[in-house]
Design an enzyme around this catalytic site. Sequence first.
Site, PDB file in Angstrom:
ATOM      1  N   GLY A  28       0.836  -1.213   0.000  1.00  0.00           N
ATOM      2  CA  GLY A  28       0.000   0.000   0.000  1.00  0.00           C
ATOM      3  C   GLY A  28       0.861   1.250   0.000  1.00  0.00           C
ATOM      4  O   GLY A  28       1.877   1.305   0.690  1.00  0.00           O
ATOM      5  N   VAL A  51      17.709   8.641  -3.701  1.00  0.00           N
ATOM      6  CA  VAL A  51      18.370   9.020  -4.957  1.00  0.00           C
ATOM      7  C   VAL A  51      19.497  10.015  -4.691  1.00  0.00           C
ATOM      8  O   VAL A  51      20.648   9.832  -5.137  1.00  0.00           O
ATOM      9  CB  VAL A  51      17.334   9.621  -5.942  1.00  0.00           C
ATOM     10  N   ARG A  67       1.003  -4.967  -5.819  1.00  0.00           N
ATOM     11  CA  ARG A  67       1.124  -6.208  -5.072  1.00  0.00           C
ATOM     12  C   ARG A  67       1.426  -7.280  -6.115  1.00  0.00           C
ATOM     13  O   ARG A  67       0.886  -7.255  -7.212  1.00  0.00           O
ATOM     14  CB  ARG A  67      -0.143  -6.488  -4.276  1.00  0.00           C
ATOM     15  N   ASP A  70       5.460  -5.082   5.939  1.00  0.00           N
ATOM     16  CA  ASP A  70       5.966  -6.410   6.308  1.00  0.00           C
ATOM     17  C   ASP A  70       6.096  -7.355   5.120  1.00  0.00           C
ATOM     18  O   ASP A  70       7.097  -8.058   4.979  1.00  0.00           O
ATOM     19  CB  ASP A  70       5.005  -7.063   7.316  1.00  0.00           C
ATOM     20  N   SER A 105       6.399  -6.682   1.949  1.00  0.00           N
ATOM     21  CA  SER A 105       7.493  -6.240   1.079  1.00  0.00           C
ATOM     22  C   SER A 105       8.851  -6.635   1.666  1.00  0.00           C
ATOM     23  O   SER A 105       9.785  -6.978   0.932  1.00  0.00           O
ATOM     24  CB  SER A 105       7.438  -4.720   0.910  1.00  0.00           C
ATOM     25  N   THR A 126       4.068   2.456   5.597  1.00  0.00           N
ATOM     26  CA  THR A 126       2.668   2.020   5.665  1.00  0.00           C
ATOM     27  C   THR A 126       1.914   2.947   6.607  1.00  0.00           C
ATOM     28  O   THR A 126       2.431   3.305   7.668  1.00  0.00           O
ATOM     29  CB  THR A 126       2.516   0.565   6.156  1.00  0.00           C
ATOM     30  N   ASP A 149      -0.388   2.105   8.381  1.00  0.00           N
ATOM     31  CA  ASP A 149      -0.964   1.326   9.480  1.00  0.00           C
ATOM     32  C   ASP A 149      -0.121   1.297  10.757  1.00  0.00           C
ATOM     33  O   ASP A 149      -0.608   0.847  11.792  1.00  0.00           O
ATOM     34  CB  ASP A 149      -1.194  -0.126   9.023  1.00  0.00           C
ATOM     35  N   ASP A 162       2.070  -0.714  11.617  1.00  0.00           N
ATOM     36  CA  ASP A 162       2.014  -2.083  12.154  1.00  0.00           C
ATOM     37  C   ASP A 162       3.294  -2.878  11.906  1.00  0.00           C
ATOM     38  O   ASP A 162       3.253  -4.095  11.755  1.00  0.00           O
ATOM     39  CB  ASP A 162       0.795  -2.823  11.578  1.00  0.00           C
ATOM     40  N   ARG A 197     -18.119  15.100  13.494  1.00  0.00           N
ATOM     41  CA  ARG A 197     -18.534  15.390  14.879  1.00  0.00           C
ATOM     42  C   ARG A 197     -19.461  16.618  14.926  1.00  0.00           C
ATOM     43  O   ARG A 197     -20.472  16.611  15.644  1.00  0.00           O
ATOM     44  CB  ARG A 197     -17.280  15.632  15.709  1.00  0.00           C
ATOM     45  N   GLY A 246      -7.189   0.224   8.480  1.00  0.00           N
ATOM     46  CA  GLY A 246      -6.484  -0.673   9.382  1.00  0.00           C
ATOM     47  C   GLY A 246      -7.153  -2.033   9.368  1.00  0.00           C
ATOM     48  O   GLY A 246      -8.085  -2.288  10.112  1.00  0.00           O
ATOM     49  N   ARG A 247      -6.687  -2.873   8.435  1.00  0.00           N
ATOM     50  CA  ARG A 247      -7.336  -4.178   8.285  1.00  0.00           C
ATOM     51  C   ARG A 247      -6.994  -5.077   9.470  1.00  0.00           C
ATOM     52  O   ARG A 247      -7.839  -5.747  10.021  1.00  0.00           O
ATOM     53  CB  ARG A 247      -6.887  -4.830   6.971  1.00  0.00           C
ATOM     54  N   GLU A 306     -11.253  -0.614  10.065  1.00  0.00           N
ATOM     55  CA  GLU A 306     -11.634  -1.359   8.846  1.00  0.00           C
ATOM     56  C   GLU A 306     -11.669  -2.874   9.077  1.00  0.00           C
ATOM     57  O   GLU A 306     -12.531  -3.566   8.535  1.00  0.00           O
ATOM     58  CB  GLU A 306     -10.593  -0.991   7.778  1.00  0.00           C
TER      59      GLU A 306
HETATM   60  P1  ADP Z   1       3.004  -4.594   2.617  1.00  0.00           P
HETATM   61  O1  ADP Z   1       4.393  -4.581   2.107  1.00  0.00           O
HETATM   62  O2  ADP Z   1       2.413  -3.223   2.713  1.00  0.00           O
HETATM   63  O3  ADP Z   1       2.860  -5.433   3.861  1.00  0.00           O
HETATM   64  P2  ADP Z   1       1.828  -6.785   1.092  1.00  0.00           P
HETATM   65  O4  ADP Z   1       1.694  -7.684   2.264  1.00  0.00           O
HETATM   66  O5  ADP Z   1       0.731  -6.735   0.098  1.00  0.00           O
HETATM   67  O6  ADP Z   1       2.075  -5.261   1.498  1.00  0.00           O
HETATM   68  O7  ADP Z   1       3.180  -7.211   0.358  1.00  0.00           O
HETATM   69  C1  ADP Z   1       3.632  -6.481  -0.755  1.00  0.00           C
HETATM   70  C2  ADP Z   1       4.311  -7.421  -1.716  1.00  0.00           C
HETATM   71  O8  ADP Z   1       5.443  -8.014  -1.072  1.00  0.00           O
HETATM   72  C3  ADP Z   1       3.488  -8.608  -2.168  1.00  0.00           C
HETATM   73  O9  ADP Z   1       2.588  -8.293  -3.203  1.00  0.00           O
HETATM   74  C4  ADP Z   1       4.580  -9.533  -2.659  1.00  0.00           C
HETATM   75  O10 ADP Z   1       5.084  -9.095  -3.917  1.00  0.00           O
HETATM   76  C5  ADP Z   1       5.681  -9.303  -1.616  1.00  0.00           C
HETATM   77  N1  ADP Z   1       5.606 -10.342  -0.570  1.00  0.00           N
HETATM   78  C6  ADP Z   1       4.690 -10.450   0.413  1.00  0.00           C
HETATM   79  N2  ADP Z   1       4.905 -11.541   1.155  1.00  0.00           N
HETATM   80  C7  ADP Z   1       5.983 -12.158   0.630  1.00  0.00           C
HETATM   81  C8  ADP Z   1       6.705 -13.365   0.938  1.00  0.00           C
HETATM   82  N3  ADP Z   1       6.349 -14.144   1.947  1.00  0.00           N
HETATM   83  N4  ADP Z   1       7.774 -13.663   0.168  1.00  0.00           N
HETATM   84  C9  ADP Z   1       8.137 -12.865  -0.857  1.00  0.00           C
HETATM   85  N5  ADP Z   1       7.496 -11.745  -1.203  1.00  0.00           N
HETATM   86  C10 ADP Z   1       6.436 -11.386  -0.478  1.00  0.00           C
HETATM   87  O1  F6P Z   2      -1.879   0.613   3.487  1.00  0.00           O
HETATM   88  C1  F6P Z   2      -2.453  -0.121   4.500  1.00  0.00           C
HETATM   89  C2  F6P Z   2      -3.881  -0.374   4.183  1.00  0.00           C
HETATM   90  O2  F6P Z   2      -4.482   0.852   3.980  1.00  0.00           O
HETATM   91  C3  F6P Z   2      -4.676  -1.154   5.199  1.00  0.00           C
HETATM   92  O3  F6P Z   2      -5.130  -0.393   6.277  1.00  0.00           O
HETATM   93  C4  F6P Z   2      -5.763  -1.707   4.367  1.00  0.00           C
HETATM   94  O4  F6P Z   2      -6.303  -2.844   4.932  1.00  0.00           O
HETATM   95  C5  F6P Z   2      -5.084  -2.010   3.086  1.00  0.00           C
HETATM   96  O5  F6P Z   2      -4.011  -1.101   2.988  1.00  0.00           O
HETATM   97  C6  F6P Z   2      -5.968  -1.888   1.904  1.00  0.00           C
HETATM   98  O6  F6P Z   2      -5.207  -1.834   0.742  1.00  0.00           O
HETATM   99  P1  F6P Z   2      -5.739  -2.165  -0.705  1.00  0.00           P
HETATM  100  O7  F6P Z   2      -7.207  -1.981  -0.710  1.00  0.00           O
HETATM  101  O8  F6P Z   2      -4.991  -1.217  -1.559  1.00  0.00           O
HETATM  102  O9  F6P Z   2      -5.363  -3.586  -0.953  1.00  0.00           O
END
Ligand code: ADP
Ligand code: F6P
Length: 324
Positions: free
Chosen positions: A15, A28, A76, A107, A109, A129, A131, A133, A158, A174-175, A227
């Site tokens: 995200g 850069v 993603r 996480d 990524s 992020t 979030d 988190d 409000r 915040g999922r 959320e």
């Molecule tokens: P975020 O980085 O915000 O937590 P995602 O969980 O969607 O978002 O992860 C982003 C991208 O990171 C995924 O679409 C994928 O390309 C890569 N990724 C996620 N989990 C893994 C994993 N276990 N191993 C390798 N790449 C991963």
């Molecule tokens: O960036 C974090 C976040 O906004 C979460 O709170 C939410 O659950 C998720 O991304 C939604 O992302 P998308 O709808 O782009 O998959």
Amino acid sequence: MANEVKTIGVLTSGGDAPGMNAAIRAVVRTAINKGLKVKGIMRGYAGLLQEEIIDMDSRSVSNIIYHGGTILYTARCLEFKEPEVQQTAADICRKHGIDGIVVIGGDGSFRGAGKLAALGINTIGVPGTIDLDIACTDYTIGFDTAVNTAMEAIDKVRDTSTSHERCSIIEVMGRNAGYIALWCGIANGAEDILLPERYNGDEQALINRIIANRKSGKKHNIIINAEGIGHSSSMARRIEAATGIETRATILGYMQRGGTPTCKDRVYASIMGAKAVELLADGKSNRLVAYKHGEFVDFDIQEALQMKKDIPEDQYAIAQLLSK
Ligand code: ADP
Ligand code: F6P
């Protein structure tokens, strides 16, 4: 100690978050200042696999520090979880002369970043992020902007809630993580906060509190719902039916992910981007830049991903106490 780095790549993944552009700019310009070449990888790991790779110089990042989103776009890419796909990505890096990468994301990524590091591409993560988190860090790029955006929007809801003496359920992002909900709960003086980490689904208790609040003279009743719990509209209908108090739901949605980054997000993202390049230039790999106990530090990626984070109980208790 990893290999010497001459050309680095930078990508944003997962995200988007306001402040990512400040981090890209810092990566850069710090790299160029150190005599390194920089390549921008578009659309996260998906773009890496498609070889969407561009040369970047200092002017490529002019006038971006104050823009939300990410100039490199983000994506993603589920196939990146496959070992053979990760090997292809590492081969593509080598083909383009990229021997170090800065991954700005969450996480998920960083799991991908750890895999690239294991395949010999020096990799550093920067937490981006809204979030908040990521367990190893007290700060993530974008949270400050998102929470301020949500806070301002909730203030507006409000006003009208008070005028109409209504109950309002306001859903924030915040999922899996309730940090935006918790902070807005405190900042907006909400009567209730529903966090994915804490909410036990006891809607009757929520209804009882709304009735008690009304009896105690409260004109409105603001409920911040994360959320991850969701169902705000149906919850509003049930609350109205049970309490007789007009109840409306507002889902803030993606507006929280965009917009001009706050000063804090610009400054911290810039520092983290610069630190990431310093780590690469020092021959480091498989590290995450973090902000902990008031200092910018770095952690091993796998150790960082093992760490756990939870809503601070004392802050949650204070939010509840102040809503009385
Ligand atoms: P975020 O980085 O915000 O937590 P995602 O969980 O969607 O978002 O992860 C982003 C991208 O990171 C995924 O679409 C994928 O390309 C890569 N990724 C996620 N989990 C893994 C994993 N276990 N191993 C390798 N790449 C991963
Ligand atoms: O960036 C974090 C976040 O906004 C979460 O709170 C939410 O659950 C998720 O991304 C939604 O992302 P998308 O709808 O782009 O998959």
